[in-house]
Design a protein around this motif. Sequence first.
Motif, PDB file in Angstrom:
ATOM      1  N   ARG A 153       0.919  -1.087   0.096  1.00 48.95           N
ATOM      2  CA  ARG A 153      -0.151  -0.163   0.106  1.00 48.95           C
ATOM      3  C   ARG A 153       0.793   1.320  -0.094  1.00 48.95           C
ATOM      4  N   TYR A 160      -1.582  -0.623 -10.439  1.00 51.75           N
ATOM      5  CA  TYR A 160      -1.839   0.068  -8.929  1.00 51.75           C
ATOM      6  C   TYR A 160      -3.731  -0.202  -9.016  1.00 51.75           C
ATOM      7  N   LEU A 161      -4.042  -0.506  -7.824  1.00 54.42           N
ATOM      8  CA  LEU A 161      -5.475  -0.418  -7.407  1.00 54.42           C
ATOM      9  C   LEU A 161      -5.682   0.774  -6.372  1.00 54.42           C
ATOM     10  N   LEU A 162      -6.733   1.327  -6.840  1.00 53.30           N
ATOM     11  CA  LEU A 162      -7.189   2.658  -6.133  1.00 53.30           C
ATOM     12  C   LEU A 162      -7.841   2.224  -4.855  1.00 53.30           C
ATOM     13  N   GLN A 178     -10.468   7.864 -12.264  1.00 51.00           N
ATOM     14  CA  GLN A 178     -10.528   6.717 -11.490  1.00 51.00           C
ATOM     15  C   GLN A 178     -10.810   6.783  -9.989  1.00 51.00           C
ATOM     16  N   PRO A 221     -12.189   4.759  -6.132  1.00 54.68           N
ATOM     17  CA  PRO A 221     -11.777   3.608  -5.292  1.00 54.68           C
ATOM     18  C   PRO A 221     -12.337   2.289  -5.949  1.00 54.68           C
ATOM     19  N   LEU A 265      -5.406   1.318 -11.834  1.00 47.40           N
ATOM     20  CA  LEU A 265      -4.713   2.349 -12.444  1.00 47.40           C
ATOM     21  C   LEU A 265      -3.637   1.573 -13.461  1.00 47.40           C
ATOM     22  N   PRO A 300      -2.947  11.544  -9.226  1.00 51.44           N
ATOM     23  CA  PRO A 300      -4.201  11.646  -8.299  1.00 51.44           C
ATOM     24  C   PRO A 300      -4.643  13.252  -8.338  1.00 51.44           C
ATOM     25  N   ILE A 319      -3.936  10.116  -2.311  1.00 52.12           N
ATOM     26  CA  ILE A 319      -4.774   8.935  -2.524  1.00 52.12           C
ATOM     27  C   ILE A 319      -3.908   8.029  -1.722  1.00 52.12           C
ATOM     28  N   HIS A 320      -4.444   6.696  -1.439  1.00 49.29           N
ATOM     29  CA  HIS A 320      -3.942   5.580  -0.923  1.00 49.29           C
ATOM     30  C   HIS A 320      -4.187   4.544  -2.243  1.00 49.29           C
ATOM     31  N   ALA A 321      -3.069   3.833  -2.872  1.00 54.01           N
ATOM     32  CA  ALA A 321      -3.130   2.946  -3.945  1.00 54.01           C
ATOM     33  C   ALA A 321      -2.295   1.510  -3.548  1.00 54.01           C
ATOM     34  N   GLU A 337      -0.030  -1.432  -4.900  1.00 55.46           N
ATOM     35  CA  GLU A 337       0.742  -1.774  -6.110  1.00 55.46           C
ATOM     36  C   GLU A 337       0.356  -3.328  -6.264  1.00 55.46           C
TER      37      GLU A 337
END
Length: 244
Positions: free
Chosen positions: A34, A54-56, A78, A80, A84, A100, A104-106, A108
Amino acid sequence: MHSVQISPFAKKLSALIALTTQELEILERFNQRRKHFIAGQEIVHQGQQQPSTYLLASGWAYSYKIQPDGERQIIGFQIPGDFLGLRSLLMHKSDQSIEPLLDIHAVEIQLSDILESVAQAPRLATAILWAAARDEAIMAEHVVGIGRRDADERMAHFLLELCTRLTLVGLGSKAGYACPLTQYHLADALGMSPVHVNRVLRKLREDRMVTFRDGHVTFDDYNRLVGFAGFDPDYLGETGPLLS
């Protein structure tokens, strides 16, 4: 008993699959790497060799291409639960930049993570393919919007699409939703000038269908706006779980 956290990505996949506890636990492992990105900090740049995606997890981001003359075309926004740059993971090179809109938090994600997950839970492969196909359908709908809808309909359709996507992950409803987009973002995404965006939003507000003000979209008459935009959410796959 360990309670499994339902991530925005899991909520999104639940539109297709009634996820089991095992599948939720596998998806939870995606949170191992994260990362935090601040607003305006480029996550991926156009042409970058990209061994991961990445996943948002929280916040908003947007993808865009810069033309030779320096003009920016926003390809998509994009929220949540969205990938990405998933396509770039398979092509090994990014054809777009991602940045962003907010802090944000994404998470990997590497190709090996996806392969291991679907090996343990094959139904997740169908769900991830659905998520990718849905993103392609959104892009196709935007092309239709820019090419065939007038500016008022284009804006209305876009705001309704965002509502459907945000509702799926618990961040919106037919009453409205928080939206950090500026008129410049809308202009670069919808093929208008900022002045034209302002005029269109004012007309939709004066017609008492939707109000976009102070970072919040409020639907004054959701059903009438749907009819005005000719909005049919079928392309977003909002049909409920297909696999049980």
